[in-house]
Motif scaffolding. Sequence first.
Motif, PDB file in Angstrom:
ATOM      1  N   PHE A  49      14.673  -6.066   3.180  1.00  0.00           N
ATOM      2  CA  PHE A  49      13.604  -5.076   3.165  1.00  0.00           C
ATOM      3  C   PHE A  49      12.280  -5.770   2.868  1.00  0.00           C
ATOM      4  O   PHE A  49      12.254  -6.811   2.218  1.00  0.00           O
ATOM      5  N   PRO A  50      11.166  -5.192   3.324  1.00  0.00           N
ATOM      6  CA  PRO A  50       9.867  -5.717   2.893  1.00  0.00           C
ATOM      7  C   PRO A  50       9.768  -5.650   1.369  1.00  0.00           C
ATOM      8  O   PRO A  50      10.267  -4.701   0.756  1.00  0.00           O
ATOM      9  N   ARG A  51       9.130  -6.650   0.776  1.00  0.00           N
ATOM     10  CA  ARG A  51       8.960  -6.693  -0.673  1.00  0.00           C
ATOM     11  C   ARG A  51       7.482  -6.906  -0.995  1.00  0.00           C
ATOM     12  O   ARG A  51       6.777  -7.614  -0.273  1.00  0.00           O
ATOM     13  N   LEU A  52       7.045  -6.303  -2.077  1.00  0.00           N
ATOM     14  CA  LEU A  52       5.692  -6.543  -2.571  1.00  0.00           C
ATOM     15  C   LEU A  52       5.819  -7.366  -3.848  1.00  0.00           C
ATOM     16  O   LEU A  52       6.220  -6.853  -4.882  1.00  0.00           O
ATOM     17  N   GLU A  53       5.495  -8.636  -3.750  1.00  0.00           N
ATOM     18  CA  GLU A  53       5.648  -9.554  -4.877  1.00  0.00           C
ATOM     19  C   GLU A  53       4.321  -9.657  -5.616  1.00  0.00           C
ATOM     20  O   GLU A  53       3.600 -10.645  -5.528  1.00  0.00           O
ATOM     21  N   ALA A  80       7.783  -0.464  -3.335  1.00  0.00           N
ATOM     22  CA  ALA A  80       6.368  -0.726  -3.077  1.00  0.00           C
ATOM     23  C   ALA A  80       6.185  -1.450  -1.752  1.00  0.00           C
ATOM     24  O   ALA A  80       5.271  -1.146  -0.972  1.00  0.00           O
ATOM     25  N   GLY A  81       7.054  -2.419  -1.470  1.00  0.00           N
ATOM     26  CA  GLY A  81       6.965  -3.168  -0.226  1.00  0.00           C
ATOM     27  C   GLY A  81       7.180  -2.281   0.988  1.00  0.00           C
ATOM     28  O   GLY A  81       6.500  -2.424   2.013  1.00  0.00           O
ATOM     29  N   ASN A  82       8.121  -1.370   0.890  1.00  0.00           N
ATOM     30  CA  ASN A  82       8.371  -0.425   1.983  1.00  0.00           C
ATOM     31  C   ASN A  82       7.128   0.412   2.261  1.00  0.00           C
ATOM     32  O   ASN A  82       6.713   0.580   3.415  1.00  0.00           O
ATOM     33  N   PHE A  83       6.505   0.929   1.205  1.00  0.00           N
ATOM     34  CA  PHE A  83       5.322   1.784   1.362  1.00  0.00           C
ATOM     35  C   PHE A  83       4.155   1.001   1.944  1.00  0.00           C
ATOM     36  O   PHE A  83       3.502   1.455   2.900  1.00  0.00           O
ATOM     37  N   VAL A  84       3.877  -0.174   1.403  1.00  0.00           N
ATOM     38  CA  VAL A  84       2.754  -0.980   1.881  1.00  0.00           C
ATOM     39  C   VAL A  84       2.982  -1.401   3.335  1.00  0.00           C
ATOM     40  O   VAL A  84       2.049  -1.408   4.152  1.00  0.00           O
ATOM     41  N   ASP A  85       4.212  -1.727   3.685  1.00  0.00           N
ATOM     42  CA  ASP A  85       4.525  -2.076   5.072  1.00  0.00           C
ATOM     43  C   ASP A  85       4.233  -0.902   6.001  1.00  0.00           C
ATOM     44  O   ASP A  85       3.646  -1.079   7.082  1.00  0.00           O
ATOM     45  N   LEU A  86       4.608   0.300   5.602  1.00  0.00           N
ATOM     46  CA  LEU A  86       4.357   1.480   6.437  1.00  0.00           C
ATOM     47  C   LEU A  86       2.865   1.772   6.544  1.00  0.00           C
ATOM     48  O   LEU A  86       2.374   2.178   7.601  1.00  0.00           O
ATOM     49  N   VAL A  87       2.140   1.575   5.436  1.00  0.00           N
ATOM     50  CA  VAL A  87       0.687   1.762   5.476  1.00  0.00           C
ATOM     51  C   VAL A  87       0.065   0.776   6.448  1.00  0.00           C
ATOM     52  O   VAL A  87      -0.778   1.136   7.282  1.00  0.00           O
ATOM     53  N   GLU A  88       0.489  -0.485   6.361  1.00  0.00           N
ATOM     54  CA  GLU A  88      -0.054  -1.519   7.246  1.00  0.00           C
ATOM     55  C   GLU A  88       0.222  -1.196   8.718  1.00  0.00           C
ATOM     56  O   GLU A  88      -0.598  -1.472   9.603  1.00  0.00           O
ATOM     57  N   ARG A  89       1.360  -0.586   8.998  1.00  0.00           N
ATOM     58  CA  ARG A  89       1.713  -0.211  10.372  1.00  0.00           C
ATOM     59  C   ARG A  89       0.913   0.990  10.882  1.00  0.00           C
ATOM     60  O   ARG A  89       0.969   1.321  12.062  1.00  0.00           O
ATOM     61  N   PRO A 181      21.750   8.012  -3.290  1.00  0.00           N
ATOM     62  CA  PRO A 181      20.718   7.202  -3.949  1.00  0.00           C
ATOM     63  C   PRO A 181      19.920   6.334  -2.982  1.00  0.00           C
ATOM     64  O   PRO A 181      18.705   6.200  -3.118  1.00  0.00           O
ATOM     65  N   ASP A 182      20.597   5.752  -1.988  1.00  0.00           N
ATOM     66  CA  ASP A 182      19.944   4.803  -1.085  1.00  0.00           C
ATOM     67  C   ASP A 182      19.528   5.474   0.211  1.00  0.00           C
ATOM     68  O   ASP A 182      19.930   5.082   1.306  1.00  0.00           O
ATOM     69  N   SER A 183      18.705   6.520   0.117  1.00  0.00           N
ATOM     70  CA  SER A 183      18.352   7.299   1.311  1.00  0.00           C
ATOM     71  C   SER A 183      16.859   7.510   1.481  1.00  0.00           C
ATOM     72  O   SER A 183      16.440   8.157   2.441  1.00  0.00           O
ATOM     73  N   ALA A 184      16.027   6.979   0.587  1.00  0.00           N
ATOM     74  CA  ALA A 184      14.584   7.110   0.756  1.00  0.00           C
ATOM     75  C   ALA A 184      14.151   6.316   1.978  1.00  0.00           C
ATOM     76  O   ALA A 184      14.675   5.229   2.255  1.00  0.00           O
ATOM     77  N   SER A 185      13.184   6.838   2.710  1.00  0.00           N
ATOM     78  CA  SER A 185      12.708   6.161   3.911  1.00  0.00           C
ATOM     79  C   SER A 185      11.187   6.085   3.916  1.00  0.00           C
ATOM     80  O   SER A 185      10.614   5.063   3.576  1.00  0.00           O
ATOM     81  N   VAL A 230      -6.266  -2.032   0.839  1.00  0.00           N
ATOM     82  CA  VAL A 230      -7.596  -2.601   0.610  1.00  0.00           C
ATOM     83  C   VAL A 230      -7.541  -3.883  -0.213  1.00  0.00           C
ATOM     84  O   VAL A 230      -8.507  -4.643  -0.238  1.00  0.00           O
ATOM     85  N   SER A 231      -6.417  -4.141  -0.886  1.00  0.00           N
ATOM     86  CA  SER A 231      -6.246  -5.416  -1.585  1.00  0.00           C
ATOM     87  C   SER A 231      -4.761  -5.625  -1.849  1.00  0.00           C
ATOM     88  O   SER A 231      -3.983  -4.672  -1.933  1.00  0.00           O
ATOM     89  N   GLY A 232      -4.372  -6.892  -1.951  1.00  0.00           N
ATOM     90  CA  GLY A 232      -2.989  -7.232  -2.270  1.00  0.00           C
ATOM     91  C   GLY A 232      -2.065  -7.352  -1.101  1.00  0.00           C
ATOM     92  O   GLY A 232      -0.848  -7.541  -1.280  1.00  0.00           O
ATOM     93  N   LEU A 233      -2.587  -7.281   0.134  1.00  0.00           N
ATOM     94  CA  LEU A 233      -1.706  -7.363   1.299  1.00  0.00           C
ATOM     95  C   LEU A 233      -0.999  -8.719   1.363  1.00  0.00           C
ATOM     96  O   LEU A 233       0.120  -8.810   1.888  1.00  0.00           O
ATOM     97  N   GLU A 234      -1.614  -9.747   0.806  1.00  0.00           N
ATOM     98  CA  GLU A 234      -0.985 -11.067   0.806  1.00  0.00           C
ATOM     99  C   GLU A 234       0.297 -11.102  -0.025  1.00  0.00           C
ATOM    100  O   GLU A 234       1.116 -12.014   0.119  1.00  0.00           O
ATOM    101  N   ASN A 235       0.491 -10.074  -0.862  1.00  0.00           N
ATOM    102  CA  ASN A 235       1.707 -10.005  -1.674  1.00  0.00           C
ATOM    103  C   ASN A 235       2.895  -9.408  -0.926  1.00  0.00           C
ATOM    104  O   ASN A 235       4.014  -9.392  -1.439  1.00  0.00           O
ATOM    105  N   LEU A 236       2.642  -8.874   0.283  1.00  0.00           N
ATOM    106  CA  LEU A 236       3.716  -8.266   1.072  1.00  0.00           C
ATOM    107  C   LEU A 236       4.504  -9.363   1.781  1.00  0.00           C
ATOM    108  O   LEU A 236       3.948 -10.156   2.537  1.00  0.00           O
ATOM    109  N   LYS A 237       5.810  -9.390   1.547  1.00  0.00           N
ATOM    110  CA  LYS A 237       6.696 -10.365   2.172  1.00  0.00           C
ATOM    111  C   LYS A 237       7.711  -9.606   3.019  1.00  0.00           C
ATOM    112  O   LYS A 237       8.456  -8.763   2.506  1.00  0.00           O
ATOM    113  N   LYS A 238       7.740  -9.930   4.304  1.00  0.00           N
ATOM    114  CA  LYS A 238       8.623  -9.204   5.221  1.00  0.00           C
ATOM    115  C   LYS A 238       9.909  -9.948   5.520  1.00  0.00           C
ATOM    116  O   LYS A 238      10.784  -9.418   6.183  1.00  0.00           O
ATOM    117  N   GLU A 239      10.031 -11.170   5.071  1.00  0.00           N
ATOM    118  CA  GLU A 239      11.254 -11.926   5.305  1.00  0.00           C
ATOM    119  C   GLU A 239      11.715 -12.576   4.015  1.00  0.00           C
ATOM    120  O   GLU A 239      10.903 -12.860   3.145  1.00  0.00           O
TER     121      GLU A 239
END
Length: 239
Positions: A49-53, A80-89, A181-185, A230-239
């Motif tokens: 999954f995408p991660r926000l580190e 957080a990574g899932n949300f930021v990835d969707l925002v970026e898309r 439990p594991d059903s949020a999208s 608007v900030s912190g996009l460099e913290n998003l890791k997709k792999e």
Amino acid sequence: MRNPKKRWLNILVCLLLVSGLMITGCSDAPSNSETISSANTTDNEQISFPRLEGNAVVQMTIKGSPVTIEIKGEDAPITAGNFVDLVERGFYDGLIFHRVVTDPKPFVAQGGDPKGNGTGGFIDPDTQQERRIPLEIKLKGDETPTYSKALGQQGSGTVASQPVVLKHERGAVAMARSGMPDSASSQFYFALSDLEFLNGDYAVFGKVTQGMDVVDAIKQGDRIDSAKVVSGLENLKKE
């Protein structure tokens, strides 16, 4: 002396409100236990999954007014990574708030469903499957979150003795999910008041830092004009 009838009425109201946070119309989500090797794993190679580190800031514009959200990747990296990835898309641009509950007390404003009726989620174009992320709850004193397990009133009740790091305080932003439990999208909600009874059962991943007056004014059917990191996009890791 407490009125027992009033107490049970309050419990019933809470149960009815919580039931509305659950995404309807979804098939049972497959468990992520095969990709998350243990309840507290931090091995990036085992999580697809995408991660926000680190943290990030998202500005969401609703009916022409900005809302600033601090995204807490340090304490909820996958959510957080899932949300930021969707925002970026650009996924959230134009979507409606399909559920807003303010009576009998301010509860939530829920959106992020591409179908607009509470049954949809994000379809990953690479897999053509709905991306569903594991429930992610970090408790105070723990170095890493617990995954795939409800720890609040719906689950083990662990939060009664060991509180969560990210609480359902007024302005909190969290993920809606189904009974699994594991059903949020992609569906998320703003907490319109302190909602302690949700702690440990739904994953909080951020908080409104500016524009709570805009959030309070959301009506059912209102649209998200746009959302951008608007900030912190460099913290998003997709792999």
